[in-house]
Design an enzyme around this catalytic site. Structure first.
Site, PDB file in Angstrom:
ATOM      1  CD  GLU A 154      12.967   3.543   8.316  1.00  0.00           C
ATOM      2  OE1 GLU A 154      12.876   4.519   9.114  1.00  0.00           O
ATOM      3  OE2 GLU A 154      12.967   3.669   7.087  1.00  0.00           O
ATOM      4  CB  CYS A 192      12.954   8.350   8.433  1.00  0.00           C
ATOM      5  SG  CYS A 192      13.710   7.215   7.272  1.00  0.00           S
ATOM      6  CE  LYS A 224      -2.525   2.385   3.229  1.00  0.00           C
ATOM      7  NZ  LYS A 224      -2.505   3.732   2.665  1.00  0.00           N
ATOM      8  CD  GLU A 284      10.861  12.194  12.013  1.00  0.00           C
ATOM      9  OE1 GLU A 284       9.845  11.639  12.448  1.00  0.00           O
ATOM     10  OE2 GLU A 284      11.662  11.648  11.239  1.00  0.00           O
TER      11      GLU A 284
END
Lengths: 320, 815
Positions: free
Chosen positions: B266, B300, B192, B397
């Site tokens: 992850e 990331c 997906k 983040e």
């Protein structure tokens, strides 16, 4: 950066600064691998940049078989590096496009000066035991003097690699300083580091700093005779040294890559490097030269392609 | 602009990449896409469509299907049917298919790159030179693992049907990281793609069909997060792999808890970029550009926390700011830019909000005076200086082109600041001193450490995080195990789901301390000399300690005879044990920092001392469990053998040199997890205890052991063996008591790095569910027993794998 318009007078040797140099090779390689891809220059921009590159060429012949006739032919090309019909098509007929200089051996200076009379094109002469610098100092000095006397206004000196390889920065500084004093007010001095002969990129950085401290107007990568000539990695190291020197002293030192540059694509990569690392001022012939013999033909062919949309035949471009 | 004018100004101009082919491909599909199932376009009736925009100019690119439950079911069925064949297809045959995919990616390289840039907003230079080449690279690399599977991975089998959910920042690359290892070793896939960036996955689907991949091996389902949940909760999906935010990762951990599905995550990061005073500063400045302005900072593992040594901070930041002035931001299809567009308006606004927050928190915001395009979602490269670790902008983040900077004084402080984060995805450090660089690299808590480089990726090196950056690796041999299950082990299907979530959670692990019990009829008559009372204690920090609350738990033999009493441990005992386990790491030398040789000597020594008392241990087992004397003796012998086994592995599982494309050395180091809590099963009370403890400590972890709830006396006897075997204090801690009650504290303890639970299906559910708080790694039994006496089930690579996490250290070379 704030920089001084005047000629670099040099400065006392600052060994602490020289020893502080750090160069990471893999980081250099990544930068040079991606820099040309980050700065693609196309269409009219490419034509303009290539035209500018032509004005930065030190059109060079440094061969055992150089003759007065050969030099004359080269000078003719230096005066008229692009076909007039092409210049007109580019809208640059009035721009007085010539190469940056003609570069020859000391024995050929007089002929070049003669051929270029009436133009503003300077004659550059190699000197100081070119290409290896392994002749007695007095002779190397005499070469500079004779070249200047013959009419050269730019002198490309080679350094004694021995001093770099043995880490004798003081001796290197003193010798370049001496060359600079001999050039005096008559000639600009380009110092050839012969980077292909030096052991590491850090030494290239250190030699660049010493050459600038000793008063070089330009620093130049190569004689064209080493096994490895002007690589973008060497260029990146040297331009960063130039930037650091300008930051610390306010003086702008020029840069000249030489050897193995023969395609428009390479020329654009070098130009992008200059603009990115040093700024647009370093794209002009007073601070940037490309030492080359066969590059000009390819630049012309690319201009032709821009003008006509056709790929050009080599034999349609007049020889130098 | 005329040539002559540019001749003077030497400006840059646009250098656009053509989008003709990409647009033609969209037109071929009438800019409306179905789902890709069984190598066919499936266009369900009555579904909704979702628009895909080009973030650089807001233009509608195409519409894609929002899949619902019937479509997800259809795709799962297709993948299941394909799995039956694909998993039995010889590896050498699968290798040919993967090779064909790799080749076909290369054949359509430019089309993939252009569409990726149009859909995502990333510069064509990156999609063309980084994303797509790596996409091909992953299929080449894993074609190799297909070829080698039967010989190199024969103890393993594929897990089955895999649901893979990927983010929008690297649509193609993340697809490669997910799909290539999965199908290489025999799994089939439902992929997906992210809602913002679905188009290249659909193009990829056509390309693999063109390459001849059998139907159903790869299915692409587009849809909202609802479709994601349908995939995640589908009973016939055996494994979920996810890349994305830590918050969504937590949700997936909870949604899959207790299902027996494998999970790899992850997640986010706030990776440090450390510059020491002996670094090549100009090189490091370019490193920063690659760290935080690669892909607009939507990475990331972006180096988003700049840590600079104080004595060079001024010079370095000055160089950096000057470099920022030459950045070019613009049309992603322009080959003369450094940064493209932010993927979506929501994301743009989040980034902007953080920059404003940074200013409010006292940061000094620097943005270069460069031109941005008039329209489109562009954001300038941004540096926020003078922030402190306490600032939210330093901790959270941002996922955009925003760098925060802090200073440090010493290497020790740099390491402390670098590790002062809940994340642990990556780190970059710059120094020309190899001693310093490699020492710091070994101490950073991150899955990828780049020395004098940054954001380097390769299929041969596993990528993944420590801590709340997730678990599992993608790439390398280490990444394969996310898609493998031991050959002997069927898919666990515990299917535990609480009826009343709140009540069930409250009642799990509830515990009332034990009370005195009247001894049985066989009382001493007062004329015999009574045995000296023996009171087993807890074992914490190398000391025998009484339970915190002084409650006592009677222990009975299987025949119901009271055979001893142990402490009834509570929350504080667990807390103390965890503190002791941490102290064993910070001691000098810390347990993980000792040589493998030293740890192996200690394990051999434990075995030696257990051997010396083997009769006593066998007798204890016989009385406790009621097994035969012969079986009890063999359990002790096997426990000794296990100790020898992991003594052997203590210095033979350090990692490997990874054959990446780096000119230099990439080292995959198998590092310990840290502090591991281990709840032991009731069967084989000594053997299971040793089989779990030994691999954990052999590989440098310190452990908090909850021994068998029913038969803890073998474990309490065992601490005397530990005491005489030079085991440093805190390496092994033993807390006796109610397994689930103690496990609940362990799993909720946020300074525990992993929990292994060998108990009920219900307990396994809660261990996985509660681990989401700090994303600790878990290993649970789902209430299924394993045969601890079997070399296959009770020992081996699976245990070593669970006891370690891979850190890949990249060290480029060349002077």
């Amino acid at each position: 950066m704030t920089a001084n318009q005047y000629r670099n007078p040099g400065m006392p040797l600052d060994l602490a600064w020289v020893m502080r140099a750090r160069v990471n090779r893999s980081a250099l390689e990544r930068r040079t691998a991606t820099l040309p891809a980050r700065r693609a220059i196309k269409k009219e921009w490419q034509a303009a940049w290539l035209l500018r590159a032509i004005t930065c060429i030190d059109l060079t012949t440094l061969a055992g078989d150089d003759t007065p006739g050969r030099v004359r032919r080269l000078c003719a090309k230096a005066k008229q590096p692009v076909r007039p019909d092409m210049l007109a098509a580019l809208g640059a007929a009035e721009a007085d496009i010539t190469v940056g200089a003609v570069c020859v051996y000391p024995n050929r200076v007089r002929e070049a000066v003669e051929a270029l009379k009436g133009t503003h094109i300077p004659v550059a002469s190699v000197a100081t035991g070119f290409p290896d610098g392994q002749t007695p100092l007095a002779q190397r000095i005499a070469e500079i003097e004779q070249a200047i006397e013959s009419g050269a206004t730019e002198i490309d000196v080679v350094i004694a690699r021995t001093y770099v390889l043995t880490g004798d920065w003081k001796a290197l500084y003193d010798e370049i300083r001496l060359f600079r004093d001999v050039c005096g007010g008559s000639a600009h001095m380009k110092t050839i580091l012969a980077t292909g002969d030096l052991g590491t990129h850090k030494q290239v950085y250190q030699a660049s700093l010493v050459a600038m401290m000793a008063g070089s107007d330009f620093i130049k990568t190569s004689t064209g005779k080493e096994k490895v000539n002007a690589t973008l990695e060497f260029g990146l190291v040297m331009t960063r040294a130039i930037r650091e020197y300008a930051d610390q002293t306010g003086y702008q030192v020029g840069f000249k890559p030489a050897g193995g540059i023969n395609s428009a694509k390479q020329a654009l990569a070098w130009q992008a490097l200059m603009r990115e690392e040093l700024g647009v001022e370093w794209l002009m012939p007073d601070l940037f030269r490309i030492g080359a013999s066969s590059l000009l033909t390819d630049l012309e062919r690319q201009l032709y392609h821009y003008i006509t949309g056709h790929y050009a035949a080599r034999h349609h471009m007049p020889m130098g | 602009m005329g040539v002559l004018e540019i001749f003077k100004s030497l400006d840059y101009g646009p250098a656009p990449e053509s989008s003709l082919a990409a647009n033609a491909w969209l037109d071929d599909h009438e800019r409306k896409f179905g789902l890709f199932i069984n190598n066919e376009w499936v266009r369900p009736k009555g579904v909704e469509y979702y628009p895909s925009f080009n973030p650089a100019n807001g233009e509608l690119l195409a519409e894609t299907t929002q899949a619902g439950q019937p479509e997800v079911d259809l795709a799962v069925t297709a993948a299941r049917r394909a799995f039956e064949i694909w998993s039995k297809t010889p590896g050498s045959v699968r290798a040919r298919y993967l090779y064909a995919i790799a080749r076909n990616i290369q054949k359509h390289h430019r089309l993939l790159a252009v569409l990726e840039s149009m859909d995502n907003g990333k510069p064509i230079r990156e999609s063309r030179d980084i994303d797509v080449p790596l996409l091909a690279r992953h299929f080449y690399y894993h074609a190799g693992w297909s070829q080698l599977m039967e010989t190199e991975l024969h103890d393993y089998q594929p897990v089955g049907v895999v649901g893979q959910i990927i983010p929008w920042n690297f649509p193609l690359l993340m697809l490669a990281w997910k799909i290539a290892p999965a199908i290489a070793i025999g799994n089939t896939v439902l992929l997906k793609p992210a809602s913002y960036t679905r188009l290249t996955a659909l193009l990829f689907a056509e390309i693999i069909a063109e390459a001849g991949l059998p139907p159903g091996v790869i299915n692409v389902i587009t849809g909202s997060s609802k479709a994601g949940t349908m995939i995640v909760t589908h009973p016939d999906v055996d494994k979920i792999a996810f890349t994305g935010s830590t918050d969504v990762g937590r949700t997936l951990r909870r949604q899959t808890a207790g299902s027996g599905k494998k999970l790899s995550l992850e997640l986010g990061g706030k990776s440090p970029f450390i510059v020491f005073d002996d670094a090549d500063l100009d090189g490091a400045v370019e490193g920063v550009v690659d760290a935080i302005w690669f892909n607009q900072g939507q990475v990331c593992c972006a180096g988003s926390r700049l840590l600079v040594q104080e004595n060079i901070a001024g010079r370095f930041l000055q160089k950096l700011e000057r470099r920022m002035e030459t950045m070019r931001v613009g049309d992603p299809l322009d080959k003369c830019i450094d940064m493209g567009a932010i993927v979506d308006r929501t994301q743009w606004e989040t980034v902007d909000m953080w920059v404003k927050r940074g200013a409010e928190e006292g940061g000094e915001v620097f943005q270069p005076s460069i031109d941005l395009p008039d329209k489109g979602l562009f954001y300038p490269p941004t540096l926020i200086k003078n922030l402190d670790p306490a600032a939210e902008t330093v901790q959270e983040e941002i996922f955009g082109p925003v760098l925060v900077s802090l200073n440090f004084r010493t290497p020790a402080e740099a390491i402390a600041l670098a590790n002062n984060t809940r994340y642990g995805l990556a780190a970059s450090l710059w120094s020309e001193n190899i001693n310093l660089a490699l020492d710091v690299a070994s101490k950073l808590k991150a899955g990828s450490v780049w020395v004098n480089c940054t954001n380097l990726f390769d299929a041969a090196s596993g990528f993944g995080g420590y801590r709340e950056s997730g678990f599992g690796r993608e790439g390398g041999r280490e990444g394969l195990f996310e898609y493998l299950r031991p050959a002997w082990q069927p898919r666990p299907r515990p299917d535990y789901a609480p009826a009343d979530a709140k009540a069930d959670k409250d009642s799990w692990g509830a515990h009332i301390p034990a009370r005195p019990t009247l001894p049985d009829a066989n009382k001493a008559n007062g004329r015999e000399l009574p045995r000296v009372d023996r009171t087993p204690k807890m074992y914490i920090g190398g000391k025998q300690v009484r339970p915190d609350e002084q409650y006592t738990r009677p222990i009975f033999s299987v025949k119901g005879k009271l055979i001893g009493q142990v402490g009834d441990g509570n929350r504080k005992d667990i807390r103390n044990a965890v503190e002791a386990a941490h102290a064993a790491h910070t001691a000098k030398p810390g347990w993980a920092m000792r040589h493998g040789y030293n740890r192996s000597q200690i394990l051999f020594f434990i075995a030696e001392n257990l051997q010396a008392r083997s009769d006593e241990f066998a007798e204890r087992i016989r009385i406790s469990t009621g097994c035969s004397a012969a079986l009890a003796r063999s359990e002790v012998e096997l426990a000794i053998e296990r100790l020898f086994l992991y003594a052997a592995w203590a210095d033979k599982y350090g990692g490997s040199v990874q054959e990446t494309t780096l000119h230099g050395v990439t080292v995959g180091v198998n590092e310990p997890l840290g502090v591991v809590g281990i709840a032991c099963p009731d069967e084989f009370p000594l053997l299971a205890f040793v089989s779990l403890m030994a691999p954990a400590i052999a590989r440098g972890n310190t452990v908090v052991m909850i021994p068998s709830e029913k038969h803890p006396l073998s474990a309490t006897d065992f601490y005397q063996v530990l005491d005489t075997s030079d085991v440093p204090p805190g390496v092994v801690n033993i807390v006796t008591g109610d397994r689930d009650y103690l496990t609940k504290t362990l799993i909720q303890h946020e300074d525990v790095d992993a929990v292994w639970y060998f108990g009920s299906a219900r307990g396994s559910y809660y261990v996985e569910h509660e681990s989401a708080a700090n994303m600790k790694r878990t290993w649970v039994s789902y209430g299924i027993r394993r045969d601890w006496t079997s070399a296959e089930q009770g020992a081996g690579h699976e245990f070593l794998h669970e006891a370690t996490q891979v850190k890949n250290i990249w060290v480029p070379t060349g002077e």
